[in-house]
Design an enzyme around this catalytic site. Structure first.
Site, PDB file in Angstrom:
ATOM      1  N   CYS A 112      21.270   7.009   8.915  1.00 29.19           N
ATOM      2  CA  CYS A 112      21.121   7.260   7.470  1.00 29.19           C
ATOM      3  C   CYS A 112      22.388   7.842   6.847  1.00 29.19           C
ATOM      4  O   CYS A 112      22.529   7.847   5.623  1.00 29.19           O
ATOM      5  CB  CYS A 112      19.941   8.177   7.214  1.00 29.19           C
ATOM      6  SG  CYS A 112      18.426   7.578   7.956  1.00 29.19           S
ATOM      7  N   HIS A 261      20.457  11.243   0.225  1.00 32.73           N
ATOM      8  CA  HIS A 261      19.677  10.310   1.036  1.00 32.73           C
ATOM      9  C   HIS A 261      18.194  10.502   0.687  1.00 32.73           C
ATOM     10  O   HIS A 261      17.705  11.630   0.641  1.00 32.73           O
ATOM     11  CB  HIS A 261      19.940  10.588   2.511  1.00 32.73           C
ATOM     12  CG  HIS A 261      19.030   9.856   3.432  1.00 32.73           C
ATOM     13  ND1 HIS A 261      18.773   8.509   3.291  1.00 32.73           N
ATOM     14  CD2 HIS A 261      18.289  10.272   4.496  1.00 32.73           C
ATOM     15  CE1 HIS A 261      17.925   8.134   4.224  1.00 32.73           C
ATOM     16  NE2 HIS A 261      17.610   9.185   4.963  1.00 32.73           N
ATOM     17  N   ASN A 291      12.382   5.293   2.366  1.00 29.52           N
ATOM     18  CA  ASN A 291      13.635   5.664   3.033  1.00 29.52           C
ATOM     19  C   ASN A 291      14.344   4.387   3.500  1.00 29.52           C
ATOM     20  O   ASN A 291      13.840   3.682   4.371  1.00 29.52           O
ATOM     21  CB  ASN A 291      13.286   6.568   4.218  1.00 29.52           C
ATOM     22  CG  ASN A 291      14.504   7.015   5.004  1.00 29.52           C
ATOM     23  OD1 ASN A 291      15.586   6.437   4.892  1.00 29.52           O
ATOM     24  ND2 ASN A 291      14.329   8.040   5.823  1.00 29.52           N
TER      25      ASN A 291
END
Ligand code: UT7
Length: 334
Positions: A112, A261, A291
Site C-alpha cells: 500500500c 492511504h 482499500n
C-alpha cells in the site's frame, strides 16, 4: 534546484460494484458493521479487468491531461502487489499498451506504500537528470488475492488504478520533504503467499523421499492481523508525517490537504486527531472504492484534481502504510 511537478492524473475502476449488502450474502457480516468499523459502503471488483488494463486506462487519461505523447515518456513505474504474471513486469506491459516506446519500465512492490515509494524513485531519477519525466501508476486487482470467505479481510479491499505524470521542473518547489521506512521484521502481520510455493525440483525430491509438502490453501490469500496493522498505522503514520514535515521545515497548520492511504476511516480519524489537524483536510473516497492498496493515493489524487479541489501552490501531504511493513509520507507543493 531541479524538482518535480505533477502535470496530469488519471484513474480507472472496474465497472462491477459490490455493495456491503451483497457481502452479507457471502459472509456473516452486516452493512452496518462494515460502515461503522471501516467507513466502506461499496467497492469496484474486476470481472476481467487486469492490473495492466486498469493501469493502461489510467495512464492514457493522465497522459492526455498532461498533454504528453506516450513516446515522450522516459520512465514508467507501476506500483502493484497483485500482478497477473511474474514476467514480464506490469510496467513493460503498460509501456506496450500505451506505446511509450522510449521509456524505461519496471515495477515497484511496496504494497500500500507502493505509489509513494515509486513517486520518490521517480523523483530521484528526475532530480539526477536520468529522466525528464515519468508515468507513475498504482494498480491493483486485489479481489483475486482476497479470501472471500474471510469476513475480517474481504470487506476491505477493492480493485482499481491511478496514474500521475510527473515532469522535471526548475521553478516549482515540488517535493519539499519526505520520510520513507521499511520494517521487514513486522512482515508477518500482513502477507499473501505465491501460488507455487515449491519448485518442480523440490516437489520431485520431496516425492522421492516421500516427504510430501503440505501447503495450506489459505496461504495463497491475504492473511492479516487487522488489529496489529491498525495499531501500526495509527502510531506510525502520524510520526512519519511529522518527520516529513520537519524535513520540509513545515508544520501541520501549513498543510492544505492530507491525502492518506484509504484503508479505514477510523485510521484516518485517529491520524488527524494525533496530529491535531482539521479532519476536513483529510478527503476520503474509501466509502465508494474501499482499500485499493497502491492505487489508493493516486485514485484519490485524480478525483480531487478533476473535482477542482487541488490548486497550484497548495501544500499537500501524501501518506501510506502497508505490508512489508512499509510506511511513507511526502510533503509537496501541488
Ligand atoms: O492497507 C492496509 C491493510 N489493512 C488494514 O488497513 C487493516 C487495519 N485494520 C482494520 O481496519 C480493522 O482492524 C478491521 C476493520 C480489519 C477490523 O476492525 P476491528 O474494529 O479491529 O475489529 P476486530 O478485529 O477487533 O473484531 C471485532 C469483532 C470480532 O468479534 P468478537 O470476537 O468481538 O465477537 C470479529 O470477529 O468483530 C468481528 N468481525 C466482524 N463482524 C461482522 C470481524 N470482521 C467482521 C465483519 N462483520 N466483517
Amino acid at each position: 534546484m531541479r524538482t518535480i511537478r505533477i502535470t496530469g492524473t488519471g484513474s480507472a475502476l472496474p465497472g462491477r460494484i459490490v455493495t456491503n449488502k451483497e457481502l452479507e450474502q457471502m459472509v456473516e457480516t452486516s452493512d452496518e458493521w462494515i460502515r461503522e468499523r471501516t467507513g466502506i459502503a461499496e467497492r469496484h471488483v474486476s470481472v476481467g479487468e487486469t492490473v495492466v488494463t486498469l493501469a493502461s486506462e489510467a495512464a492514457h487519461k493522465a497522459l492526455e491531461q498532461a498533454g504528453k505523447r506516450a513516446e515522450e515518456i522516459d520512465l514508467i513505474l507501476v506500483a502493484t502487489c497483485s500482478p497477473e504474471q511474474y514476467l514480464p513486469c506490469c510496467a513493460c506491459q503498460v509501456q506496450a499498451a500505451v506505446g511509450a516506446v522510449n521509456a524505461l519500465a519496471f515495477d515497484v512492490n511496496a504494497a500500500c506504500s507502493g505509489f509513494l515509494f515509486a513517486l520518490n524513485t521517480a523523483d530521484a531519477y528526475l532530480r539526477t537528470g536520468l529522466a525528464k519525466n515519468a508515468l507513475i501508476i498504482g494498480s491493483e486487482v486485489l479481489s483475486k488475492l482476497v479470501d472471500w470467505t474471510d469476513r475480517s479481510s474481504c470487506i476491505l479491499f477493492g480493485d482499481g488504478a491511478g496514474a500521475v505524470v510527473v515532469e522535471r521542473c526548475e521553478a516549482s518547489p515540488g517535493i519539499l520533504g519526505r520520510a520513507l521506512h521499511s520494517d521487514g521484521t513486522g512482515g508477518g502481520v500482513l502477507q499473501c503467499g505465491a501460488r507455487e510455493l515449491t519448485t518442480p525440483y523440490a516437489r520431485t525430491s520431496a516425492a522421492k523421499t516421500d516427504q510430501k509438502q503440505q501447503t495450506d490453501d489459505r496461504e495463497h490469500y491475504i492473511q492479516m492481523d487487522g488489529q496489529e496493522v491498525y495499531r501500526f498505522a495509527t502510531r506510525r503514520v502520524p510520526q512519519c508525517i511529522e518527520e516529513a514535515l520537519a524535513d520540509a521545515g513545515l508544520a501541520v497548520p501549513d498543510i492544505d490537504l492530507f491525502v492518506l492511504h484509504q484503508a479505514n476511516a477510523r485510521i484516518i480519524d485517529a491520524v488527524a486527531k494525533r496530529l491535531h489537524a482539521d479532519r476536513e483536510k483529510f478527503p476520503t473516497n474509501l466509502e465508494r472504492v474501499g482499500n485499493l492498496s497502491s492505487a489508493s493515493i493516486p485514485v484519490l489524487l485524480d478525483e480531487l484534481h478533476r473535482q477542482g479541489k487541488l490548486h497550484r501552490g497548495d501544500r499537500i501531504v501524501l501518506a501510506g502504510f502497508g505490508a512489508g511493513l512499509t510506511i511513507g509520507a511526502c510533503v509537496m507543493t501541488w
